[in-house]
Design an enzyme around this catalytic site. Structure first.
Site, PDB file in Angstrom:
ATOM      1  N   SER A  36      20.792  28.039  12.724  1.00 49.97           N
ATOM      2  CA  SER A  36      20.587  27.326  11.614  1.00 49.97           C
ATOM      3  C   SER A  36      19.635  28.118  10.537  1.00 49.97           C
ATOM      4  CB  SER A  36      19.457  26.486  12.237  1.00 49.97           C
ATOM      5  OG  SER A  36      18.816  25.603  11.165  1.00 49.97           O
ATOM      6  N   ASN A  87      15.340  15.981   9.894  1.00 55.66           N
ATOM      7  CA  ASN A  87      16.566  15.873   9.229  1.00 55.66           C
ATOM      8  C   ASN A  87      17.383  15.534  10.635  1.00 55.66           C
ATOM      9  OD1 ASN A  87      19.265  15.946   8.591  1.00 55.66           O
ATOM     10  ND2 ASN A  87      19.161  17.599   7.215  1.00 55.66           N
ATOM     11  N   HIS A 128      21.432  28.292   6.687  1.00 57.09           N
ATOM     12  CA  HIS A 128      20.557  28.112   5.518  1.00 57.09           C
ATOM     13  C   HIS A 128      20.504  29.342   4.844  1.00 57.09           C
ATOM     14  CE1 HIS A 128      18.832  24.546   7.951  1.00 57.09           C
ATOM     15  NE2 HIS A 128      18.241  24.154   6.927  1.00 57.09           N
ATOM     16  N   HIS A 187      19.917  17.712  13.045  1.00 51.32           N
ATOM     17  CA  HIS A 187      19.567  17.854  14.341  1.00 51.32           C
ATOM     18  C   HIS A 187      20.411  17.297  15.463  1.00 51.32           C
ATOM     19  CE1 HIS A 187      17.240  16.414  17.856  1.00 51.32           C
ATOM     20  NE2 HIS A 187      16.526  17.683  17.861  1.00 51.32           N
ATOM     21  N   TYR A 193      22.798  23.120  21.358  1.00 49.89           N
ATOM     22  CA  TYR A 193      21.754  23.348  22.642  1.00 49.89           C
ATOM     23  C   TYR A 193      22.526  22.564  23.618  1.00 49.89           C
ATOM     24  CZ  TYR A 193      17.506  22.674  25.061  1.00 49.89           C
ATOM     25  OH  TYR A 193      16.705  22.628  26.306  1.00 49.89           O
ATOM     26  N   HIS A 215       0.918  -1.210  -0.071  1.00 42.91           N
ATOM     27  CA  HIS A 215       0.077  -0.033   0.034  1.00 42.91           C
ATOM     28  C   HIS A 215       0.782   1.216  -0.011  1.00 42.91           C
ATOM     29  CE1 HIS A 215      -3.444  -2.500   0.631  1.00 42.91           C
ATOM     30  NE2 HIS A 215      -2.740  -2.998   1.805  1.00 42.91           N
ATOM     31  N   ARG A 275      12.578  17.913  14.956  1.00 46.68           N
ATOM     32  CA  ARG A 275      13.294  16.794  15.489  1.00 46.68           C
ATOM     33  C   ARG A 275      13.598  15.680  14.355  1.00 46.68           C
ATOM     34  NH1 ARG A 275      10.828  18.052  20.522  1.00 46.68           N
ATOM     35  NH2 ARG A 275       9.265  16.399  20.139  1.00 46.68           N
TER      36      ARG A 275
END
Length: 528
Positions: A434, A399, A438, A403, A411, A115, A396
């Site tokens: 980030s 990627n 980017h 992360h 962090y 499916h 989270r």
């Protein structure tokens, strides 16, 4: 007496036959009712079976993941020292870090279900229709089949220059950080001032990093005026090498500092081969060893290469059929408020397809290709981000590779330095870094400054991150996330395409700082 007997016998037989017919009809209707009840019961049992299997599969997967993690965790907390003995440190930065284990990619598991695989077949059918429509249109316009991929050849122009730049960056990343670490580590435990040695080595390495992995790729891209695809190759590899070298130093330095060698012994350093393997394996977290598969599945490699090639042509046809005809008009076109809204909604379809295409091409095909060639066993490059009902969950799971890097080195290190006092500031700093990275990649790749990604990331991304937190579990929030993603992709495709053609039709007349920062689509008469 004998003359009355036959009628009674006949009457008795008629009554008995009538009763037999009633009993037969009653039994027949009863059987039909039983068959209907049986069918309803079978349907109910089938539905119940599907629900039970789904619940059991989810719970079993969670139990197995937890069991594997608990099984591997004690081994990861035992670290070898320089003298070959084990060091049972309580809780170091390395002990509670990422644990790698043997697990396949989620889509590889889902594609085993017929499916789900049908959805994959739908995208193949759309690609075939794109090819057929392009060939038919070319035949009708030119009277012949025009098999020219001029846009594709333009995007990958000057590829040799990009390859040479990559070779220089790779050679530097392989040799300089590694031997700088070895030189520093061999002197660290015997040097009179450890702080002075560490600061001097760190500053020197940072200056060299800025020159070689910072300025050199930018100079190659700008000086040679590389086309977009070649630009992205250089810039994205620049970012990857910076992250890889940082992870290598960040993971290795604490181990060297905490494990002084015994007298007469030389310090223990990671091997160059382990670092070389890390530069190519699909992770940004350095370890001296990773779980490995027993062999390479060459059929899987061939199929993955075919899917990558198909994704490349998919992106080409999306641009040629859905974007270029809208944003490269034959005559001047006004983009007012009404036209802008229409253009944004027209761009939602190609933007949504680009979102899914980038995910499948890079996070699934590209990373799995290198993982298979290197026998890298941990293929959890992403999770089920498509089921996310909150933006933190989406960030989270979209990627996992990036992360993990941002979580462990951004962090978590921020919390460690602040003694876990500023969690919100730590999260916002990760968002800002980030967004900047980017925007830097897109700005250098397209060759102009237009902070659309940065604004969407820092304004709407941060707002939605707080507004739609992990407490949101209603499936309606999943619809909101998909709507936000599609709309955001439409805005990006619309504004970046407008700016691209504005840069072509209205080139800059000077190199002043304000002119470099001001988007050309705001003042170009072609779009006004």
């Amino acid at each position: 007496m004998t003359t009355e007997q036959p009628p009674n016998t006949l009457l008795h037989r008629n009554v008995k036959a009538h009763q037999t017919d009633e009993i037969s009809s009653h039994v027949g209707s009863h059987n039909n009712a039983q068959e209907e009840d049986l069918k309803q019961w079978q349907k109910h049992v089938q539905k119940l079976k599907v629900k039970v299997l789904e619940q059991v599969q989810d719970q079993l997967s969670d139990i197995l993941d937890k069991a594997l993690k608990e099984t591997v965790q004690p081994f990861t907390q035992i670290q070898p020292t320089a003298n070959g003995k084990t060091n049972h440190s309580s809780r170091s930065q390395r002990d509670d870090g990422k644990v790698f284990m043997d697990r396949p990619s989620l889509l590889d598991e889902l594609f085993e279900i017929n499916h789900i695989r049908a959805i994959y077949h739908m995208f193949i059918a759309i690609l075939l229709l794109f090819c057929a429509s392009t060939l038919i249109v070319d035949f009708m316009d030119h009277g012949r089949l025009v098999l020219e991929f001029d846009l594709l050849f333009f995007a990958f122009g000057k590829l040799g220059t990009a390859v040479w730049a990559w070779v220089v960056m790779f050679a530097y990343t392989l040799l300089v950080p590694y031997y700088t670490l070895v030189l520093w580590g061999s002197q660290y435990h015997t040097f009179p001032s450890k702080l002075l040695l560490s600061l001097g080595t760190g500053l020197l390495l940072a200056v060299v990093q800025i020159c070689v992995l910072g300025q050199y790729p930018i100079h190659v891209v700008v000086h040679n005026q590389l086309p977009p695809a070649s630009r992205f190759i250089v810039i994205l590899e620049q970012i990857r090498f910076l992250m890889k070298s940082y992870s290598f130093i960040r993971e290795t330095v604490p181990v060297i500092m905490k494990n002084p060698p015994k007298e007469g012994e030389s310090p223990r350093f990671p091997t160059l081969s382990s670092y070389l393997y890390f530069l190519f394996c699909p992770t940004l977290i350095y370890r001296e060893s990773y779980p490995r598969n027993s062999h390479i599945r060459w059929k899987y490699v061939g199929v993955t290469c075919g899917m990558l090639l198909a994704c490349l042509f998919y992106g080409y046809f999306i641009l040629v059929r859905l974007c270029v005809p809208v944003y490269r008009p034959a005559s001047n076109k006004t983009f007012g408020g009404r036209s802008m809204v229409l253009a944004i909604f027209h761009s939602i379809l190609p933007g949504s397809m680009f979102l899914l295409l980038c995910f499948f091409a890079f996070l699934h095909c590209w990373l799995n290709l290198f993982g298979e060639l290197l026998r890298f066993a941990d293929r959890m490059f992403y999770k089920d981000w498509w089921n996310a009902t909150s933006f933190p969950s989406y960030y989270r799971t979209w990627n996992v590779v990036v992360h993990d890097f941002l979580y462990y080195y951004g962090y978590r290190d921020f919390l460690w330095l602040s003694k876990r006092k500023f969690r919100t500031a730590a999260m916002l700093s990760v968002f800002m870094v980030s967004a900047l990275v980017h925007e830097y990649a897109l700005g250098m790749g397209f060759g102009f400054f237009y902070p659309v990604m940065f604004c969407l990331f820092t304004v709407f991304g941060v707002t939605f991150n707080f507004a739609m937190n992990d407490k949101r579990q209603n499936p309606m929030f999943n619809v909101i996330i998909w709507t936000s993603l599609f709309l955001g992709q439409g805005v990006q495709v619309c504004l970046y395409c407008q700016e691209w053609y504005a840069q072509i039709h209205c080139p800059r007349t000077g190199n002043s700082f304000s002119e470099l920062l001001t988007p050309r689509s705001w003042s170009c008469s072609h779009n006004r």
